[in-house]
Design a protein around this motif. Structure first.
Motif, mmCIF file in Angstrom:
data_model
loop_
_atom_site.group_PDB
_atom_site.id
_atom_site.type_symbol
_atom_site.label_atom_id
_atom_site.label_comp_id
_atom_site.label_asym_id
_atom_site.label_seq_id
_atom_site.Cartn_x
_atom_site.Cartn_y
_atom_site.Cartn_z
ATOM 1 N N ASP A 126 161.612 84.210 19.313
ATOM 2 C CA ASP A 126 160.512 85.129 18.980
ATOM 3 C C ASP A 126 160.607 86.422 19.777
ATOM 4 O O ASP A 126 160.294 87.500 19.262
ATOM 5 C CB ASP A 126 159.163 84.456 19.246
ATOM 6 N N ALA A 127 161.031 86.334 21.039
ATOM 7 C CA ALA A 127 161.179 87.541 21.853
ATOM 8 C C ALA A 127 162.265 88.444 21.282
ATOM 9 O O ALA A 127 162.081 89.669 21.161
ATOM 10 C CB ALA A 127 161.492 87.181 23.296
ATOM 11 N N PHE A 128 163.398 87.858 20.904
ATOM 12 C CA PHE A 128 164.473 88.656 20.300
ATOM 13 C C PHE A 128 164.011 89.299 18.998
ATOM 14 O O PHE A 128 164.257 90.488 18.754
ATOM 15 C CB PHE A 128 165.689 87.771 20.019
ATOM 16 N N LEU A 129 163.356 88.506 18.142
ATOM 17 C CA LEU A 129 162.942 89.027 16.840
ATOM 18 C C LEU A 129 161.827 90.052 16.986
ATOM 19 O O LEU A 129 161.730 90.985 16.182
ATOM 20 C CB LEU A 129 162.512 87.880 15.933
ATOM 21 N N GLY A 130 160.982 89.888 17.987
ATOM 22 C CA GLY A 130 159.962 90.894 18.243
ATOM 23 C C GLY A 130 160.578 92.236 18.608
ATOM 24 O O GLY A 130 160.142 93.288 18.132
ATOM 25 N N GLN A 131 161.606 92.212 19.446
ATOM 26 C CA GLN A 131 162.298 93.446 19.809
ATOM 27 C C GLN A 131 163.020 94.034 18.606
ATOM 28 O O GLN A 131 163.033 95.267 18.416
ATOM 29 C CB GLN A 131 163.274 93.174 20.946
ATOM 30 N N LEU A 132 163.597 93.170 17.768
ATOM 31 C CA LEU A 132 164.247 93.661 16.550
ATOM 32 C C LEU A 132 163.225 94.311 15.630
ATOM 33 O O LEU A 132 163.496 95.367 15.028
ATOM 34 C CB LEU A 132 164.956 92.509 15.837
ATOM 35 N N GLY A 133 162.044 93.690 15.500
ATOM 36 C CA GLY A 133 160.999 94.278 14.677
ATOM 37 C C GLY A 133 160.572 95.646 15.188
ATOM 38 O O GLY A 133 160.360 96.578 14.398
ATOM 39 N N GLN A 134 160.446 95.794 16.489
ATOM 40 C CA GLN A 134 160.124 97.097 17.068
ATOM 41 C C GLN A 134 161.182 98.115 16.684
ATOM 42 O O GLN A 134 160.855 99.250 16.301
ATOM 43 C CB GLN A 134 160.046 96.991 18.593
ATOM 44 N N ALA A 135 162.450 97.728 16.796
ATOM 45 C CA ALA A 135 163.538 98.656 16.501
ATOM 46 C C ALA A 135 163.512 99.085 15.042
ATOM 47 O O ALA A 135 163.758 100.257 14.730
ATOM 48 C CB ALA A 135 164.877 98.004 16.842
ATOM 49 N N ARG A 136 163.216 98.165 14.151
ATOM 50 C CA ARG A 136 163.220 98.516 12.729
ATOM 51 C C ARG A 136 161.999 99.325 12.336
ATOM 52 O O ARG A 136 162.050 100.097 11.377
ATOM 53 C CB ARG A 136 163.345 97.250 11.888
ATOM 54 N N ARG A 137 160.912 99.187 13.059
ATOM 55 C CA ARG A 137 159.765 100.063 12.826
ATOM 56 C C ARG A 137 160.022 101.448 13.381
ATOM 57 O O ARG A 137 159.460 102.424 12.914
ATOM 58 C CB ARG A 137 158.514 99.486 13.493
ATOM 59 N N GLY A 138 160.898 101.516 14.377
ATOM 60 C CA GLY A 138 161.175 102.770 15.048
ATOM 61 C C GLY A 138 160.669 102.707 16.475
ATOM 62 O O GLY A 138 159.465 102.798 16.718
ATOM 63 N N THR A 139 161.566 102.496 17.411
ATOM 64 C CA THR A 139 161.192 102.388 18.810
ATOM 65 C C THR A 139 161.807 103.535 19.584
ATOM 66 O O THR A 139 162.509 104.382 19.027
ATOM 67 C CB THR A 139 161.636 101.022 19.378
ATOM 68 N N VAL B 216 150.153 87.174 6.373
ATOM 69 C CA VAL B 216 150.015 87.594 7.771
ATOM 70 C C VAL B 216 151.067 86.912 8.634
ATOM 71 O O VAL B 216 151.736 87.556 9.460
ATOM 72 C CB VAL B 216 148.597 87.288 8.289
ATOM 73 N N ALA B 217 151.237 85.621 8.451
ATOM 74 C CA ALA B 217 152.200 84.875 9.264
ATOM 75 C C ALA B 217 153.622 85.376 9.039
ATOM 76 O O ALA B 217 154.404 85.527 9.989
ATOM 77 C CB ALA B 217 152.109 83.378 8.944
ATOM 78 N N GLU B 218 153.956 85.663 7.786
ATOM 79 C CA GLU B 218 155.316 86.125 7.481
ATOM 80 C C GLU B 218 155.544 87.541 8.014
ATOM 81 O O GLU B 218 156.597 87.834 8.587
ATOM 82 C CB GLU B 218 155.557 86.083 5.973
ATOM 83 N N ALA B 219 154.566 88.426 7.834
ATOM 84 C CA ALA B 219 154.704 89.785 8.363
ATOM 85 C C ALA B 219 154.857 89.751 9.876
ATOM 86 O O ALA B 219 155.721 90.428 10.448
ATOM 87 C CB ALA B 219 153.491 90.626 7.960
ATOM 88 N N ARG B 220 154.029 88.951 10.527
ATOM 89 C CA ARG B 220 154.086 88.879 11.990
ATOM 90 C C ARG B 220 155.405 88.275 12.456
ATOM 91 O O ARG B 220 155.991 88.701 13.461
ATOM 92 C CB ARG B 220 152.905 88.055 12.492
ATOM 93 N N ARG B 221 155.910 87.290 11.725
ATOM 94 C CA ARG B 221 157.168 86.640 12.110
ATOM 95 C C ARG B 221 158.322 87.627 12.130
ATOM 96 O O ARG B 221 159.231 87.523 12.946
ATOM 97 C CB ARG B 221 157.469 85.498 11.130
ATOM 98 N N HIS B 222 158.249 88.617 11.249
ATOM 99 C CA HIS B 222 159.331 89.597 11.160
ATOM 100 C C HIS B 222 159.016 90.895 11.891
ATOM 101 O O HIS B 222 159.792 91.846 11.823
ATOM 102 C CB HIS B 222 159.630 89.899 9.697
ATOM 103 N N GLY B 223 157.874 90.949 12.558
ATOM 104 C CA GLY B 223 157.550 92.141 13.326
ATOM 105 C C GLY B 223 156.978 93.283 12.521
ATOM 106 O O GLY B 223 156.939 94.424 13.005
#
Length: 497
Positions: free
Chosen positions: A370-383, A59-66
């Protein structure tokens, strides 16, 4: 996992056990790690301390990468628990204790469920049966499902089988799955490995999440954006790194090499470059680890100011740019300053726009990693532009759309190392030595260059000329396009005179 050799050979002969493809958009499904299953004091439970600990690390690793985290829980209404409408409860009456609102259906407190996580409540063994899980995973654009939880022979197995039947490549994480007895646990994992999923070690699953998180992607709509850009792609090598540059021409214009910010591929500064072509020849660099340029060969050392400045040298030399102007925004401003003080380039001048003033002994950079990586995670999921607008509401719509399509081209390692550099490499080591003529533009409402920071910068380099863009934040050109471009054109005009 104990395997009977004869059984293994029979399954192999039948053509089972092929490796499962691993996609670029994983989601984690944590099956039924509720107190009724993870604590031995409940009749339906067992001591799953080790398995819960392993699941928590996933869970921690998945969340860390978005990556999405989805919990499931079995819970029955009083009518279902006390009645005869659920066939499964006639076979397993002990499950009637899993009542809505009871301690038995509460998520194990050792797991950290957060607001961004999803919860699927189910009535049967499979988390897909009678729920919207398949639709949720599709909506999240997941292509691979990691499954863990309890019990291995029951709900984990049923969920993994249905994940495959729903079209998702599936990995089952061995150490994060538990059961009430060892033999059904082993048998279930053996069967899953043979027919439905890859049963993987925890370390393998964690490494997959880490590696996938830094898999840069570009979609067809993003590449099609280049068709609307009035520039020619140029390529230069800096050591082993291939660098992409958008050249707006004209060929006989004074070259202005534009160096974007930490999460800004070259195309995202198209609107700035277009506004300068009547004055100069803008060339916008895809900084290494972004856009179409290569990653650094060694992520641990290849995203420092020295490496970035060497790329500037390579572009100037490779494209034959004579006496260029360096124009950098944010990270790019720091790169421009470093390139200017090395003495390797003959420059007409520099324009630095809102450079990060953080560094050793100074305050942290205002935007967290974390804010930058959260936005990156959104982009890779499809934003999309609407989601981008929630972070950047003032931007023009086209710029929100470009960020939505191009942010996923940025390397996580590049963002992480550059962000660390904002606090380990001091801008003021270079700034006093940046030669004139140099211009320092900053947003009047920028949290990166505050009034105090601008005053210190003016004191440390008295030859620099300063210009404030009122009401602009750190993203000067995006926040106040007309005013930001006007200030830039004025600075360039002085450099050209």
């Amino acid at each position: 996992m104990p395997v009977d050799e004869q059984s293994d050979s029979v399954y192999e002969r039948a053509g089972f056990g092929a490796a499962v493809p691993r996609g670029s958009r994983p989601a984690l499904v944590v099956v039924d790690l509720t107190r009724g299953f993870t604590e031995p004091d409940f009749p339906t439970g067992a001591d799953l301390t080790a398995e819960v600990t392993a699941a928590a690390s996933l869970v921690a690793e998945a969340r860390r990468h978005g990556f999405p985290v989805i919990y499931t829980a079995i819970a029955y209404t009083p009518a279902e628990a006390d009645g005869d409408s659920v066939a499964w409860l006639r076979k397993a009456p002990g499950m009637r204790a899993l009542r809505e609102g009871s301690d038995a259906v509460a998520l194990d407190p050792r797991l950290d469920r957060r607001d961004g996580d999803h919860l699927v409540v189910k009535k049967g063994a499979s988390a897909f049966h009678g729920t919207a899980l398949a639709a949720l995973l599709s909506g999240l654009d997941a292509d691979t499902v990691l499954v863990c939880g309890a019990t291995t022979s029951g709900c984990v197995r049923a969920t993994a089988v249905d994940a495959v039947q729903s079209g998702f490549d599936t990995l089952v994480v061995r150490e994060a799955c538990g059961d009430r007895a060892q033999r059904p646990h082993d048998a279930a994992l053996f069967d899953l490995q043979a027919k439905y999923a890859d049963v993987v070690a925890l370390d393998d699953a964690l490494a997959y999440l880490e590696e996938t998180a830094d898999r840069r992607t570009l979609t067809q709509p993003a590449l099609a954006d280049l068709g609307d850009v009035p520039a020619t792609s140029r390529w230069v090598t800096s050591g082993p790194v291939r660098l992409h540059v958008l050249d707006y021409g004209p060929a006989d214009g004074v070259p202005v090499l534009v160096l974007p910010g930490i999460t800004s591929p070259a195309v995202t500064m198209d609107f700035v470059a277009r506004g300068l072509t009547d004055l100069v020849r803008p060339l916008v660099l895809d900084v290494r680890g972004r856009g179409l340029s290569d990653d650094a060969p060694d992520p641990s050392h290849g995203y420092d100011l020295a490496s970035y400045a060497a790329d500037v040298d390579a572009v100037v030399e490779g494209l034959g740019l004579r006496d260029p102007i360096l124009l950098g925004h944010s990270m790019g401003a720091r790169i421009a300053a470093r390139a200017a003080v090395t003495g390797r380039l003959s420059l007409r001048g520099t324009v630095l726009v809102d450079p990060p003033l953080s560094g050793p002994g100074r305050g942290p950079y205002p935007t967290t990693l974390d804010a930058f990586l959260g936005q990156l995670g959104q982009a890779r999921r499809g934003t999309d532009a609407d989601e981008v607008a929630r972070s950047w509401p003032r931007w023009p719509r086209r710029e929100q759309e470009l960020r939505a399509r191009w942010l996923s081209s940025c390397s996580r390692a590049a963002i992480t190392a550059t962000h660390a550099g904002f606090e380990s490499e001091d801008f003021f080591d270079d700034w006093p030595k940046v030669p004139a003529p140099t211009f320092f533009l900053y947003g009047g409402a920028s949290p990166v260059v505050t009034a105090a920071g601008a005053a210190e910068a003016a004191e440390r380099n008295p030859s620099a000329e300063f210009a404030e863009v009122p009401d602009a934040g750190h993203m000067v050109f995006w926040d106040r396009p007309d005013e930001g471009l006007a200030a830039l054109r004025e600075a360039l005009g002085k450099l050209l005179s």
